[in-house]
Design a protein around this motif. Structure first.
Motif, PDB file in Angstrom:
ATOM      1  N   ALA A 157       3.509   1.883   5.178  1.00 50.65           N
ATOM      2  CA  ALA A 157       2.475   1.009   4.613  1.00 50.65           C
ATOM      3  C   ALA A 157       3.002   0.212   3.429  1.00 50.65           C
ATOM      4  N   CYS A 210      -8.761  -1.173  10.205  1.00 48.29           N
ATOM      5  CA  CYS A 210      -8.977  -0.931   8.771  1.00 48.29           C
ATOM      6  C   CYS A 210      -7.990  -1.722   7.931  1.00 48.29           C
ATOM      7  N   ALA A 211      -6.828  -2.011   8.506  1.00 48.63           N
ATOM      8  CA  ALA A 211      -5.823  -2.916   7.931  1.00 48.63           C
ATOM      9  C   ALA A 211      -5.105  -2.361   6.703  1.00 48.63           C
ATOM     10  N   PHE A 212      -5.231  -1.095   6.434  1.00 49.59           N
ATOM     11  CA  PHE A 212      -4.469  -0.517   5.321  1.00 49.59           C
ATOM     12  C   PHE A 212      -2.976  -0.596   5.637  1.00 49.59           C
ATOM     13  N   CYS A 213      -2.641  -0.534   6.908  1.00 52.70           N
ATOM     14  CA  CYS A 213      -1.242  -0.609   7.324  1.00 52.70           C
ATOM     15  C   CYS A 213      -0.764  -2.041   7.477  1.00 52.70           C
ATOM     16  N   GLY A 270       0.708   4.822   1.624  1.00 49.98           N
ATOM     17  CA  GLY A 270      -0.003   5.660   2.584  1.00 49.98           C
ATOM     18  C   GLY A 270       0.474   7.099   2.548  1.00 49.98           C
ATOM     19  N   PHE A 302       3.062  -3.619   8.163  1.00 49.26           N
ATOM     20  CA  PHE A 302       3.413  -4.112   9.502  1.00 49.26           C
ATOM     21  C   PHE A 302       3.840  -5.584   9.449  1.00 49.26           C
ATOM     22  N   ILE A 303       3.091  -6.378   8.701  1.00 49.02           N
ATOM     23  CA  ILE A 303       3.394  -7.813   8.662  1.00 49.02           C
ATOM     24  C   ILE A 303       4.775  -8.042   8.048  1.00 49.02           C
ATOM     25  N   CYS A 335       5.260   6.489   6.635  1.00 47.69           N
ATOM     26  CA  CYS A 335       4.222   5.672   7.282  1.00 47.69           C
ATOM     27  C   CYS A 335       4.483   4.177   7.248  1.00 47.69           C
ATOM     28  N   PHE A 360      -5.497  -5.956  13.646  1.00 52.16           N
ATOM     29  CA  PHE A 360      -5.753  -4.822  12.737  1.00 52.16           C
ATOM     30  C   PHE A 360      -7.228  -4.457  12.625  1.00 52.16           C
ATOM     31  N   LYS A 386       0.825  -1.221   0.000  1.00 51.50           N
ATOM     32  CA  LYS A 386       0.000   0.000   0.000  1.00 51.50           C
ATOM     33  C   LYS A 386       0.854   1.263   0.000  1.00 51.50           C
ATOM     34  N   LEU A 405       3.184   3.257  10.743  1.00 50.25           N
ATOM     35  CA  LEU A 405       2.086   3.948  11.427  1.00 50.25           C
ATOM     36  C   LEU A 405       0.789   3.170  11.266  1.00 50.25           C
ATOM     37  N   ARG A 443      -3.033   4.320  11.813  1.00 48.59           N
ATOM     38  CA  ARG A 443      -3.831   5.491  12.173  1.00 48.59           C
ATOM     39  C   ARG A 443      -5.024   5.108  13.040  1.00 48.59           C
TER      40      ARG A 443
END
Lengths: 801, 209
Positions: free
Chosen positions: B98, B151-154, B90, B158-159, B96, B149, B88, B185, B187
């Motif tokens: 993402a 919204c899980a956009f991040c 971000g 993160f994973i 961030c 998570f 993603k 990040l 959010r």
């Protein structure tokens, strides 16, 4: 509530696998054949008037397909926001959009648009606009009064009173309400505290910006966007485009954060839609982080005064508030209204007056942000109760209980009644879980340059609406299909509220499909997924639809197998005769029978009170199974609110002003718990987000050019994983059912942010020996300035510093 | 050397290296990562340095042939040329996390790595973690079991960072794990559950005694 027992149990959300394997598609992840890209021309000035916009040089470029200008978009009236602006009202407002075969070309074409724009005077700080001769944010005025743009100016003497160090009693405002005899209540008070305060404006900054992609087919528009609420977005888009909503398809299966900034998608989603119509190609319009700061949304700042009168035991007798709202350029934000309502509810004063004015500014547009007005109120006023408790020598938690709304408490200008509140129980639980009586003694304990602070915050907020539609069917495959028109924000309420239907039907979750995120799939009319409405509104709608479905199953079984409908029960994918479980129909058989029977079983006949969107959804699946579409029929007597109490321990470094969080404990009164693990995450996330708001996020404008310098995460940094205590956060939910809704559940998205912010500020205040910080965000420089008694370089009421 | 040392050392130079690379490619930082030029138009305009070059990238264990512009970021190549949209964007400016992917097992911000810089390196994205028969990677399994998570956009970022961090320090404390994840990040501020997931991931990743 039933033997099936899905309500109240943890589950892994059905959509999680897609999220953790990269298969979940957010708006910018879609592609369409022939897709081209759009870039935007944004206003370089905070307020101006376009004299001319010459697009010829841009259009002459190879690869450029078209330009969308303000002349191509629907006109607007009043103080509403245009899709593209001829008279921009903030720096970064979209003026035009170029479509080209790739983004580089589109960006280069934007550079070749010849914009001749007249600069106009602008207002960044509401108080500047209220000064005699101060700039107005819009033509015709600086405030809204009775739905019209109007002008409100204060005299120099009035401005001085607002900026002085005593509570200003009589300043002209647009909005005012009062209940009780304020003068008498203050006269009866043993302690009166008055304080000025400024809460900053801040961008929502969802991690997924509002990128969108749109295309047209056979007169229908398909919009891939990021929205909080799918069905409501469809209706809003149809309104913007002046189209039948049947011809608008909204696709948003996943929403990468919103927090109130994408309640009905985004007005800017119309840019790729209209540009696509113009150039005849699918258009992807990606939004950068800078652009998200510009035309994404933001919380309105509030600046003003609070005066509270206390009885010697800590009871709030009188409350007087005066708030000026930094409205941004459009419409009117509701924060200042909710600010008054939240204080009225939270402290149950015998008499209260709330005065407020929303002032137009040429700063980014506002919308509700998680606990709009509530966050600002709880964050700034809870620490004043802390101070009162200290001065009166009463226990803070005892004082909270003394003032708390309990049962069917009343509040606000109309003295509305709550459906229920169990705050006394929540206070007791928080005292126990946090170990309040022991830890409150830590306040002010020094260890080198670090001082410990212990604080608590109580925050109520709206927790539910009602009156929306449920749509459930059983298809011949025997599965239960629950259609949800709400969004998928990651709160899991899209799934959790569906489980209310499973419990009514005693139906296993594994044999259930939840249908969501694409209006092409036939979604019912739903609440906006905002204002913490969803949990309440859609447990009700799904509960009702499931009950109607159950009745139909019983009728079909009785018709086929004899006896009366009441002789039949429903469980585990079957309708069967009570006492003779072998006599019955499977869901698959019942679905086939419904298709054969037609009428009210197959969706041919529908209740009269359904929303047209639900009717349209059902029309497309008539004859596909046993269909139940119902409008929420349940009574809803009272106003539904939830609350959170957060306790925290911080360490404040007196030399650097740095605040370190050590412990956080939260307790919520939000009715029946649907999904314990998800609820806990939702509350912790909200609490931390509220702390982020109180501690970090802000704007700063160049006063000469009206440009925001804090457009990105590194300048308006949200809280990070290092700011959170490394020991796990603690949590409890009362799980006490709200009697005014069948499942007993209320929403709780909003209250934790106020509780977190309030607890944090109270804890910092505690560490600083009761010295109140009357301005957020509480950055280290403010703490150091307070401790040193040094000058700050900005005025008492100044914003965006 | 702690996780922090390795990750922060890598991160702290990445943006500078990136900008240097972009300058060397004759493009500006602002246009490099968010904008890209398709074939045909670029050549028609003859913009210097804007010619695509065919190169081979090793992504998720497969060699992928792809035309890449000099200023193209790895995030754009993955998302728009290889169809790997799990990575993603971000912020697109290394703020961030993402877009975090693994390059030779080490987390990198794909928005701030030029695709040309990672030829002959092993790139792993979120799509490449699960086995081909669908078995989740232990880190994914841990997140799944914790229902991690919101919204899980991040989440993909993160994973990927968790996977990289656990390779360096398989037995992190909660505080060490927070340090390792501090370049990402969330959010929704779901950090408590992210740390729960990461600690469970450490447990799942350790060889069973």
């Amino acid at each position: 509530m039933s033997d099936n027992g899905l309500i109240g149990t943890d589950h892994v959300p059905k959509d999680l696998l897609a999220k953790i394997t990269g298969r979940a598609k957010y708006a910018e992840d879609f592609r369409a054949d022939g897709m081209v890209f759009a870039k935007l021309l944004l206003s370089p000035v905070p307020r101006g008037r376009v004299r001319s916009l010459d697009v010829r040089a841009a259009m002459d470029m190879e690869g450029v397909l078209g330009v969308l200008t303000p002349d191509d978009v629907p006109s607007i009236s009043g103080a509403t926001e245009p899709i593209l602006a001829n008279e921009p009202l903030y720096q970064g407002q979209p003026i035009a959009a170029v479509a080209a075969v790739d983004e580089t070309t589109a960006a280069e074409a934007v550079e070749r648009l010849r914009l001749d724009i007249q600069r106009l005077p602008f207002a960044l700080d509401p108080v500047e606009s209220l000064r005699p001769g101060g700039p107005n944010g819009r033509d015709g005025g600086n405030v809204m009064k009775d739905g019209e743009v109007d002008t409100l100016k204060w005299s120099s003497a009035e401005i001085s009173r607002f900026e002085s160090d005593t509570f200003p009693d009589d300043l002209p405002v647009t909005d005012e309400w009062s209940v009780g005899d304020l003068e008498a209540a203050f006269a009866a008070s043993d302690l009166v505290i008055e304080e000025a305060m400024v809460y900053q404006s801040q961008t929502h900054h969802p991690l997924e910006s509002r990128s969108a992609m749109a295309y047209w087919r056979n007169g229908r528009v398909f919009i891939h966007c990021s929205t909080q609420s799918v069905s409501q977005t469809r209706r809003a888009f149809a309104g913007y485009l002046d189209m039948d909503e049947e011809d608008v398809v909204v696709i948003s299966e996943f929403c990468g954060g919103a927090f109130g900034s994408k309640i009905r998608g985004s007005l800017s989603d119309m840019i790729p839609a209209l540009l696509s119509q113009k150039v005849g190609r699918p258009v992807m319009r990606r939004v950068t982080r800078d652009e998200e700061t510009a035309f994404g949304r933001a919380r309105p700042g509030l600046q003003g005064w609070i005066k509270i009168g206390f009885r010697s035991d800590g009871k709030v007798l009188a409350l007087d508030s005066l708030m000026i709202q930094d409205n941004g350029p459009f419409g009117r934000s509701g924060d200042m209204v909710m600010f008054g309502n939240v204080l009225s509810l939270a402290y149950q004063p015998e008499a209260m007056r709330h005065r407020a004015t929303s002032v137009f500014t040429n700063t980014p547009p506002r919308s509700a942000q998680r606990a709009p007005g509530g966050l600002q109120g709880s964050a700034m006023v809870e620490p004043l109760l802390d101070r009162a408790a200290r001065e009166l020598g009463v226990d803070r938690m005892a004082m909270m209980k003394l003032n708390a709304p309990q049962g069917r408490a009343r509040f606000g200008p109309n003295q509305n009644e709550l459906t229920s509140a169990f705050v006394h129980e929540a206070v007791d639980r928080a005292v126990e879980l946090f170990g309040w009586n022991e830890k409150k003694e830590w306040n002010g304990r020094a260890n080198g340059s670090k001082v410990t602070g212990v604080g608590v915050g109580f925050a109520p907020f709206v927790g539910g609406s009602s009156g929306f539609d449920g749509l459930i069917l059983i298809r011949p495959d025997g599965k239960l299909y629950i259609h949800q028109g709400i969004g998928n924000l990651g709160t899991h309420s899209m799934l959790d509220t569906a489980r209310a239907a499973n419990d009514v039907l005693q139906h296993p979750w594994d044999d259930t499909e939840v249908v969501w995120g694409d209006t092409g799939k036939g979604l019912p009319w739903s609440s906006t997924q905002s204002g913490s409405q969803t949990t309440h509104a859609h447990t009700r709608a799904n509960h009702a639809a499931a009950h109607a479905l159950r009745e139909k199953l019983q009728e079909i079984a009785a018709g086929d197998l004899g006896g009366s409908a009441g002789d039949y029960d429903v469980a585990q994918g079957r309708v069967f005769r009570r006492g003779s479980p072998g006599t019955g129909l499977t869901f698959a058989q019942a679905a086939e029978r419904a298709i054969a029977l037609g009428g009210r079983y197959s969706g041919e006949e529908l209740p009269d009170d359904l929303d047209p969107m639900t009717v349209h959804a059902v029309r497309r699946m008539v004859g596909e199974g046993l269909i139940s579409a119902v409008k929420d029929p349940y009574s809803h007597d009272g106003s539904t609110w939830s609350s959170v109490i957060t306790c925290c321990v911080v360490e404040v470094d007196q030399e650097t002003g740095v605040v370190e969080m050590k412990e956080i404990v939260s307790v919520t009164d939000c009715g029946t718990v649907l999904n314990p693990r998800s609820l806990e995450a939702q509350v912790h996330g909200g609490v931390i987000q509220g702390m982020s708001s109180a501690l970090l996020e802000r704007w700063a404008f160049d006063p000469r050019w009206g440009a925001n310098s804090n457009k990105r995460f590194y300048t308006a940094k949200p809280i990070t994983i290092l700011d959170v205590p490394s020991r796990p956060l603690e949590f409890a939910a009362l799980d006490m059912a709200d009697p005014e809704t069948p499942v007993g559940a209320r929403g709780v998205g909003e209250p934790p942010v106020g509780a977190g912010a309030a607890a944090l500020i109270s804890a910092i205040t505690g560490a600083l020996g009761g010295r109140y910080l009357n301005r957020t965000p509480i950055t280290p420089d403010k703490i150091v300035a307070l401790l040193e008694g040094s000058r700050t370089g900005y005025g008492r009421m100044q914003t965006h510093v | 050397m702690s996780i922090l040392d390795i990750l922060s050392a890598d991160r702290s130079v990445s943006r500078r290296t990136f900008i240097k690379g972009v300058i060397a490619a004759g493009a500006t930082a602002s246009s490099a990562s968010y904008l890209f030029r398709g074939p045909g138009v670029a050549r028609a305009q003859g913009a210097p340095g804007a010619v695509e070059r065919l190169l081979t990238l090793n992504v998720n264990g497969q060699d992928r042939r792809v035309d890449v512009l000099p200023q193209e970021t790895l995030a754009m190549t993955l998302r728009y040329k290889l169809g790997l949209t799990g990575t993603k964007l971000g912020c697109d400016r290394a703020e961030c996390g993402a877009c975090s992917v693994l390059v030779d097992g080490v987390p990198h911000y794909a928005c701030s790595v030029l695709t040309h810089q990672v030829r002959n390196r092993r790139i792993t994205t979120i799509e490449g973690l699960a086995s081909s028969d669908g078995d989740l990677h232990p880190v994914q399994q841990a997140v799944y079991d914790e229902a991690g998570f919101q919204c899980a956009f991040c989440a993909p970022g993160f994973i990927m960072t968790m996977v990289g961090a656990l390779q360096v320090n398989p037995n992190p404390t909660r505080a060490e794990m927070a340090q390792a994840l501090s370049g990402n990040l969330c959010r929704c501020a779901d950090y408590d559950k992210i740390l729960d997931s990461a600690m469970r991931a450490a447990e799942y990743s350790r060889p069973q005694a």
